[in-house]
Design an enzyme around this catalytic site. Sequence first.
Site, PDB file in Angstrom:
ATOM      1  CG  HIS A  85      -9.306   1.490  -0.491  1.00 28.41           C
ATOM      2  ND1 HIS A  85      -8.748   1.315   0.754  1.00 28.41           N
ATOM      3  CD2 HIS A  85     -10.638   1.593  -0.291  1.00 28.41           C
ATOM      4  CE1 HIS A  85      -9.707   1.314   1.665  1.00 28.41           C
ATOM      5  NE2 HIS A  85     -10.862   1.485   1.061  1.00 28.41           N
TER       6      HIS A  85
ATOM      7  CG  HIS B 269      -4.093  -0.986  -1.603  1.00 25.01           C
ATOM      8  ND1 HIS B 269      -5.286  -1.571  -1.969  1.00 25.01           N
ATOM      9  CD2 HIS B 269      -4.390  -0.161  -0.570  1.00 25.01           C
ATOM     10  CE1 HIS B 269      -6.258  -1.125  -1.180  1.00 25.01           C
ATOM     11  NE2 HIS B 269      -5.739  -0.259  -0.322  1.00 25.01           N
TER      12      HIS B 269
ATOM     13  CB  SER C 295      -0.903  -0.009   1.236  1.00 24.82           C
ATOM     14  OG  SER C 295      -1.598   1.210   1.319  1.00 24.82           O
TER      15      SER C 295
ATOM     16  CG  MET D 143      -7.706   8.117   2.382  1.00 19.74           C
ATOM     17  SD  MET D 143      -6.577   8.122   3.774  1.00 19.74           S
ATOM     18  CE  MET D 143      -6.330   6.357   3.997  1.00 19.74           C
TER      19      MET D 143
ATOM     20  CG  ASP E 226      -6.554  -2.153   3.012  1.00 23.85           C
ATOM     21  OD1 ASP E 226      -5.397  -1.994   3.444  1.00 23.85           O
ATOM     22  OD2 ASP E 226      -7.188  -1.269   2.410  1.00 23.85           O
ATOM     23  N   GLY E 227      -5.283  -3.536   6.126  1.00 27.58           N
ATOM     24  CA  GLY E 227      -5.135  -2.821   7.390  1.00 27.58           C
ATOM     25  C   GLY E 227      -4.491  -3.683   8.454  1.00 27.58           C
ATOM     26  N   GLY E 228      -3.342  -3.248   8.949  1.00 20.60           N
ATOM     27  CA  GLY E 228      -2.658  -3.970  10.016  1.00 20.60           C
ATOM     28  C   GLY E 228      -2.157  -5.342   9.603  1.00 20.60           C
TER      29      GLY E 228
ATOM     30  CG  MET F 289     -11.169   4.540   1.994  1.00 16.99           C
ATOM     31  SD  MET F 289      -9.675   4.415   2.998  1.00 16.99           S
ATOM     32  CE  MET F 289      -8.442   4.338   1.713  1.00 16.99           C
TER      33      MET F 289
ATOM     34  N   GLY G 101      -8.777   4.980   6.938  1.00 13.08           N
ATOM     35  CA  GLY G 101      -8.371   6.367   7.152  1.00 13.08           C
ATOM     36  C   GLY G 101      -6.881   6.549   7.350  1.00 13.08           C
ATOM     37  CG  PHE G 102      -5.333   7.625   9.916  1.00 11.84           C
ATOM     38  CD1 PHE G 102      -4.669   8.806   9.592  1.00 11.84           C
ATOM     39  CD2 PHE G 102      -6.636   7.695  10.377  1.00 11.84           C
ATOM     40  CE1 PHE G 102      -5.301  10.037   9.735  1.00 11.84           C
ATOM     41  CE2 PHE G 102      -7.276   8.927  10.526  1.00 11.84           C
ATOM     42  CZ  PHE G 102      -6.608  10.098  10.199  1.00 11.84           C
ATOM     43  N   GLY G 103      -2.810   4.532   7.789  1.00 13.67           N
ATOM     44  CA  GLY G 103      -1.945   3.367   7.827  1.00 13.67           C
ATOM     45  C   GLY G 103      -1.419   3.191   9.242  1.00 13.67           C
ATOM     46  N   GLY G 104      -0.789   2.051   9.481  1.00  7.72           N
ATOM     47  CA  GLY G 104      -0.106   1.848  10.752  1.00  7.72           C
ATOM     48  C   GLY G 104      -1.000   1.522  11.934  1.00  7.72           C
TER      49      GLY G 104
ATOM     50  CG  ASP H 140      -4.980   3.213   0.934  1.00 12.06           C
ATOM     51  OD1 ASP H 140      -5.981   2.484   0.805  1.00 12.06           O
ATOM     52  OD2 ASP H 140      -3.930   2.826   1.471  1.00 12.06           O
TER      53      ASP H 140
ATOM     54  CG  MET I  38     -12.038  -1.597   5.046  1.00  8.22           C
ATOM     55  SD  MET I  38     -10.512  -1.191   4.182  1.00  8.22           S
ATOM     56  CE  MET I  38      -9.525  -0.428   5.459  1.00  8.22           C
TER      57      MET I  38
HETATM   58  C1  DX5 Z   1      -6.285   2.266   5.493  1.00 12.91           C
HETATM   59  C2  DX5 Z   1      -5.867   1.859   4.101  1.00 12.91           C
HETATM   60  C3  DX5 Z   1      -4.815   0.811   4.029  1.00 12.91           C
HETATM   61  C4  DX5 Z   1      -3.500   1.170   4.641  1.00 12.91           C
HETATM   62  C5  DX5 Z   1      -2.888  -0.096   5.158  1.00 12.91           C
HETATM   63  O1  DX5 Z   1      -7.424   3.092   5.398  1.00 12.91           O
HETATM   64  O2  DX5 Z   1      -6.991   1.351   3.411  1.00 12.91           O
HETATM   65  O3  DX5 Z   1      -4.606   0.397   2.684  1.00 12.91           O
HETATM   66  O4  DX5 Z   1      -2.623   1.783   3.740  1.00 12.91           O
HETATM   67  O5  DX5 Z   1      -1.742   0.254   5.842  1.00 12.91           O
HETATM   68  P1  DX5 Z   1      -1.092  -0.616   7.007  1.00 12.91           P
HETATM   69  O6  DX5 Z   1      -0.568  -1.865   6.378  1.00 12.91           O
HETATM   70  O7  DX5 Z   1      -0.044   0.295   7.508  1.00 12.91           O
HETATM   71  O8  DX5 Z   1      -2.193  -0.904   8.007  1.00 12.91           O
HETATM   72 ZN    ZN Z   2      -6.513   0.683   1.387  1.00 15.02          ZN
END
Ligand code: DX5
Ligand code: ZN
Length: 214
Positions: free
Chosen positions: A64, A31, A6, A35, A162-164, A66, A129-132, A33, A124
């Site tokens: 993706h 991927h 991502s 937003m 997707d996510g974590g 959002m 909304g956020f990575g990490g 994102d 999801m």
């Molecule tokens: C979150 C995004 C994810 C994000 C995943 O809203 O949809 O694609 O980039 O990032 P990590 O792997 O850091 O959770």
């Molecule tokens: Zn995503």
Amino acid sequence: MIIAPSLLAANFGRLAREVARVNASGADWLHLDIMDGHFVPNISFGPVVVKTLRPLSRLFFDVHLMCSKPAILLEPFAQAGASQINLHVELGEAVTPLLWRVNPPTSVGLVQPFLGQIDNLLIMTVNPGFGGQSFIYETLPKIQQAAAWRRDRKLTYTIAVDGGIDFKTAVECARDGADTFISGTTLFGQRNLGAAVRRLRKLVQAAKPGAADT
Ligand code: DX5
Ligand code: ZN
């Protein structure tokens, strides 16, 4: 098994070099994102950036969205070179189902009427909304349900998470039937992205239902 770094976790000061890194890593998808600061409380980038990156890569561009008004953005992202566009099922029936993402609080049953029309069911595993963020384990039963529907109805959609997603949570998702792994922080955080993609692929392949018997 599909591995999709991502870009949200990349260094935005040198996106072209980051894309080159993904190209060389052996990953399957990139991927992206998108937003809008409304559907989620964050803003990332738009079609101009996707268009700029498109000639730099032959990877499948997994966009993706959002965004609260996807209808006005489908065409711009398609023109910019998206290979696939993910919409949120939470937006309602007015949206043509191309691919659905299911947020953690949303019942997976909501996508049931559309299963025959989709290429990919994206679940999801964090709130968007956020990575990490940390993986939400309560989403695992949705993966099991999605895999059961696919099997029972002989459908072929991919099941993405997707996510974590890290080396541990990816394995848990693979066990439950996921086959597409979107990972930002974990993959981009490795100095050797190629080695990380290979390691992730190996782990999820081994965890795939039935893999132990073969
Ligand atoms: C979150 C995004 C994810 C994000 C995943 O809203 O949809 O694609 O980039 O990032 P990590 O792997 O850091 O959770
Ligand atoms: Zn995503």
